[in-house]
Design a protein around this motif. Structure first.
Motif, PDB file in Angstrom:
ATOM      1  N   ILE A  69      32.736  44.838  26.675  1.00 18.99           N
ATOM      2  CA  ILE A  69      33.184  46.190  26.349  1.00 18.99           C
ATOM      3  C   ILE A  69      34.468  46.513  27.111  1.00 18.99           C
ATOM      4  O   ILE A  69      34.766  45.890  28.129  1.00 18.99           O
ATOM      5  N   ASP A  70      35.222  47.464  26.612  1.00 22.07           N
ATOM      6  CA  ASP A  70      36.392  47.967  27.341  1.00 22.07           C
ATOM      7  C   ASP A  70      35.919  49.107  28.224  1.00 22.07           C
ATOM      8  O   ASP A  70      35.534  50.163  27.739  1.00 22.07           O
ATOM      9  N   LEU A  71      35.951  48.875  29.504  1.00 24.51           N
ATOM     10  CA  LEU A  71      35.456  49.826  30.489  1.00 24.51           C
ATOM     11  C   LEU A  71      36.632  50.314  31.326  1.00 24.51           C
ATOM     12  O   LEU A  71      37.393  49.514  31.853  1.00 24.51           O
ATOM     13  N   SER A  72      36.791  51.620  31.446  1.00 22.38           N
ATOM     14  CA  SER A  72      37.874  52.167  32.270  1.00 22.38           C
ATOM     15  C   SER A  72      37.401  52.302  33.711  1.00 22.38           C
ATOM     16  O   SER A  72      36.325  52.832  33.973  1.00 22.38           O
ATOM     17  N   GLY A  88      46.078  31.944  48.067  1.00 21.59           N
ATOM     18  CA  GLY A  88      44.992  31.007  47.803  1.00 21.59           C
ATOM     19  C   GLY A  88      43.613  31.572  48.050  1.00 21.59           C
ATOM     20  O   GLY A  88      42.615  30.903  47.776  1.00 21.59           O
ATOM     21  N   ASN A  89      43.521  32.792  48.542  1.00 23.71           N
ATOM     22  CA  ASN A  89      42.218  33.414  48.802  1.00 23.71           C
ATOM     23  C   ASN A  89      41.885  34.415  47.715  1.00 23.71           C
ATOM     24  O   ASN A  89      42.762  34.960  47.046  1.00 23.71           O
ATOM     25  N   SER A  90      40.583  34.671  47.590  1.00 25.62           N
ATOM     26  CA  SER A  90      40.121  35.623  46.584  1.00 25.62           C
ATOM     27  C   SER A  90      39.106  36.572  47.196  1.00 25.62           C
ATOM     28  O   SER A  90      38.567  36.317  48.277  1.00 25.62           O
ATOM     29  N   TYR A  91      38.863  37.648  46.481  1.00 28.16           N
ATOM     30  CA  TYR A  91      37.850  38.630  46.858  1.00 28.16           C
ATOM     31  C   TYR A  91      37.073  38.982  45.596  1.00 28.16           C
ATOM     32  O   TYR A  91      37.666  39.266  44.551  1.00 28.16           O
ATOM     33  N   SER A  92      35.753  38.963  45.689  1.00 35.40           N
ATOM     34  CA  SER A  92      34.896  39.314  44.552  1.00 35.40           C
ATOM     35  C   SER A  92      34.049  40.522  44.902  1.00 35.40           C
ATOM     36  O   SER A  92      33.534  40.620  46.015  1.00 35.40           O
ATOM     37  N   THR A  93      33.924  41.415  43.935  1.00 34.26           N
ATOM     38  CA  THR A  93      33.010  42.545  44.070  1.00 34.26           C
ATOM     39  C   THR A  93      32.187  42.620  42.798  1.00 34.26           C
ATOM     40  O   THR A  93      32.700  42.394  41.703  1.00 34.26           O
ATOM     41  N   TYR A  94      30.909  42.916  42.944  1.00 33.19           N
ATOM     42  CA  TYR A  94      30.026  43.021  41.792  1.00 33.19           C
ATOM     43  C   TYR A  94      29.643  44.476  41.528  1.00 33.19           C
ATOM     44  O   TYR A  94      28.684  44.750  40.833  1.00 33.19           O
ATOM     45  N   ASN A  95      30.422  45.418  42.082  1.00 29.13           N
ATOM     46  CA  ASN A  95      30.160  46.850  41.932  1.00 29.13           C
ATOM     47  C   ASN A  95      31.167  47.554  41.031  1.00 29.13           C
ATOM     48  O   ASN A  95      31.113  48.767  40.901  1.00 29.13           O
ATOM     49  N   THR A  96      32.101  46.823  40.461  1.00 26.21           N
ATOM     50  CA  THR A  96      33.161  47.401  39.636  1.00 26.21           C
ATOM     51  C   THR A  96      33.312  46.550  38.378  1.00 26.21           C
ATOM     52  O   THR A  96      32.964  45.378  38.382  1.00 26.21           O
ATOM     53  N   PHE A 156      49.268  38.677  42.171  1.00 24.59           N
ATOM     54  CA  PHE A 156      47.824  38.643  42.250  1.00 24.59           C
ATOM     55  C   PHE A 156      47.272  38.597  40.828  1.00 24.59           C
ATOM     56  O   PHE A 156      47.925  39.066  39.896  1.00 24.59           O
ATOM     57  N   THR A 157      46.084  38.042  40.676  1.00 21.85           N
ATOM     58  CA  THR A 157      45.391  38.110  39.394  1.00 21.85           C
ATOM     59  C   THR A 157      44.061  38.829  39.603  1.00 21.85           C
ATOM     60  O   THR A 157      43.528  38.841  40.713  1.00 21.85           O
ATOM     61  N   ALA A 158      43.545  39.410  38.532  1.00 27.00           N
ATOM     62  CA  ALA A 158      42.239  40.068  38.579  1.00 27.00           C
ATOM     63  C   ALA A 158      41.550  39.820  37.240  1.00 27.00           C
ATOM     64  O   ALA A 158      42.160  39.997  36.177  1.00 27.00           O
ATOM     65  N   PHE A 159      40.291  39.390  37.305  1.00 27.71           N
ATOM     66  CA  PHE A 159      39.524  39.082  36.108  1.00 27.71           C
ATOM     67  C   PHE A 159      38.126  39.653  36.200  1.00 27.71           C
ATOM     68  O   PHE A 159      37.562  39.805  37.285  1.00 27.71           O
ATOM     69  N   GLU A 160      37.552  39.911  35.036  1.00 24.76           N
ATOM     70  CA  GLU A 160      36.164  40.346  34.904  1.00 24.76           C
ATOM     71  C   GLU A 160      35.240  39.174  35.227  1.00 24.76           C
ATOM     72  O   GLU A 160      35.505  38.042  34.839  1.00 24.76           O
ATOM     73  N   LEU A 161      34.140  39.455  35.923  1.00 26.75           N
ATOM     74  CA  LEU A 161      33.170  38.415  36.278  1.00 26.75           C
ATOM     75  C   LEU A 161      31.979  38.378  35.319  1.00 26.75           C
ATOM     76  O   LEU A 161      30.837  38.209  35.730  1.00 26.75           O
ATOM     77  N   SER A 162      32.267  38.534  34.041  1.00 25.68           N
ATOM     78  CA  SER A 162      31.277  38.334  32.982  1.00 25.68           C
ATOM     79  C   SER A 162      31.765  37.177  32.132  1.00 25.68           C
ATOM     80  O   SER A 162      32.953  37.123  31.784  1.00 25.68           O
ATOM     81  N   ASP A 163      30.882  36.251  31.798  1.00 27.05           N
ATOM     82  CA  ASP A 163      31.282  35.142  30.931  1.00 27.05           C
ATOM     83  C   ASP A 163      31.712  35.727  29.590  1.00 27.05           C
ATOM     84  O   ASP A 163      30.919  36.386  28.919  1.00 27.05           O
ATOM     85  N   PRO A 164      32.964  35.503  29.197  1.00 25.86           N
ATOM     86  CA  PRO A 164      33.464  36.104  27.962  1.00 25.86           C
ATOM     87  C   PRO A 164      32.875  35.488  26.699  1.00 25.86           C
ATOM     88  O   PRO A 164      33.070  36.009  25.611  1.00 25.86           O
ATOM     89  N   ASN A 165      32.136  34.401  26.852  1.00 30.12           N
ATOM     90  CA  ASN A 165      31.594  33.704  25.695  1.00 30.12           C
ATOM     91  C   ASN A 165      30.091  33.868  25.541  1.00 30.12           C
ATOM     92  O   ASN A 165      29.451  33.096  24.835  1.00 30.12           O
ATOM     93  N   HIS A 166      29.547  34.876  26.222  1.00 32.88           N
ATOM     94  CA  HIS A 166      28.128  35.213  26.095  1.00 32.88           C
ATOM     95  C   HIS A 166      27.992  36.719  25.946  1.00 32.88           C
ATOM     96  O   HIS A 166      28.708  37.463  26.600  1.00 32.88           O
ATOM     97  N   PRO A 167      27.031  37.164  25.148  1.00 32.05           N
ATOM     98  CA  PRO A 167      26.687  38.587  25.206  1.00 32.05           C
ATOM     99  C   PRO A 167      26.161  38.880  26.612  1.00 32.05           C
ATOM    100  O   PRO A 167      25.652  37.980  27.290  1.00 32.05           O
ATOM    101  N   LEU A 168      26.283  40.107  27.065  1.00 31.06           N
ATOM    102  CA  LEU A 168      25.830  40.453  28.412  1.00 31.06           C
ATOM    103  C   LEU A 168      24.347  40.156  28.570  1.00 31.06           C
ATOM    104  O   LEU A 168      23.532  40.547  27.744  1.00 31.06           O
ATOM    105  N   SER A 169      24.024  39.438  29.641  1.00 33.97           N
ATOM    106  CA  SER A 169      22.641  39.084  29.943  1.00 33.97           C
ATOM    107  C   SER A 169      22.532  38.786  31.433  1.00 33.97           C
ATOM    108  O   SER A 169      23.526  38.836  32.163  1.00 33.97           O
ATOM    109  N   ASP A 170      21.337  38.460  31.893  1.00 33.14           N
ATOM    110  CA  ASP A 170      21.133  38.155  33.308  1.00 33.14           C
ATOM    111  C   ASP A 170      21.945  36.946  33.763  1.00 33.14           C
ATOM    112  O   ASP A 170      22.380  36.886  34.905  1.00 33.14           O
ATOM    113  N   CYS A 171      22.136  35.974  32.891  1.00 37.62           N
ATOM    114  CA  CYS A 171      22.836  34.752  33.295  1.00 37.62           C
ATOM    115  C   CYS A 171      24.339  34.794  33.051  1.00 37.62           C
ATOM    116  O   CYS A 171      25.046  33.864  33.420  1.00 37.62           O
ATOM    117  N   SER A 172      24.863  35.853  32.443  1.00 35.60           N
ATOM    118  CA  SER A 172      26.283  35.855  32.068  1.00 35.60           C
ATOM    119  C   SER A 172      27.227  36.297  33.184  1.00 35.60           C
ATOM    120  O   SER A 172      28.433  36.263  33.016  1.00 35.60           O
TER     121      SER A 172
END
Length: 144
Positions: free
Chosen positions: A32-35, A54-62, A77-93
């Motif tokens: 989904i497109d989330l603001s 070469g370092n990264s930071y991950s947050t699972y609250n945003t 810098f780059t920033a990406f969503e931490l949801s697998d884009p090739n799966h519908p949202l689920s526990d493993c995605s």
């Protein structure tokens, strides 16, 4: 005369088939497109690693399932969503970051490069969902 009309029709067909809307190329039905807006103050100890390339930071609250931010060279810098884009949202995605690779817990073994968002293992149609990022002084702003 007929040749000119055919050429004009072909030219119109080419221009109408090309889209200038980038959403047509990256529209992913699984995500989904989330603001949101995430501000990262690089002076805070929690984000100290992002002060070095070469370092990264991950947050699972945003974001949808989380966001990963990667420092390329202190100005990029780059920033990406931490949801697998090739799966519908689920526990493993939800993707888990290990070094520069984000891995999916689903059984297909999808993994992605957090520098480019491209697939490194598995099979897919979509790359990681990128987020916008800007740096103002020692603050990074990640947003969609």
């Amino acid at each position: 005369m007929i040749r000119k009309i055919c050429s004009l029709l072909m030219l119109l067909l080419v221009f109408n088939s090309c889209s200038t809307n980038s959403e047509d190329r990256i529209n992913n039905p699984n995500l989904i497109d989330l603001s949101f807006r995430l501000n990262i103050d690089l002076d805070l100890p929690e984000y100290n690693g992002l002060n070095f390339p070469g370092n990264s930071y991950s947050t699972y609250n945003t974001g949808i399932n989380g966001v990963v931010v990667y420092n390329i060279n202190n100005t990029q810098f780059t920033a990406f969503e931490l949801s697998d884009p090739n799966h519908p949202l689920s526990d493993c995605s939800t993707l888990r970051v290990q070094g520069v690779i984000a891995k999916c817990d689903c059984n297909d073994g999808n993994s992605y490069n957090i520098l480019t968002g491209e697939l490194t293992n598995g099979s897919s149609q979509y790359t990681m969902k990128p987020y916008r990022i800007s740096k103002n002084g020692n603050t990074l702003e990640i947003f969609n």
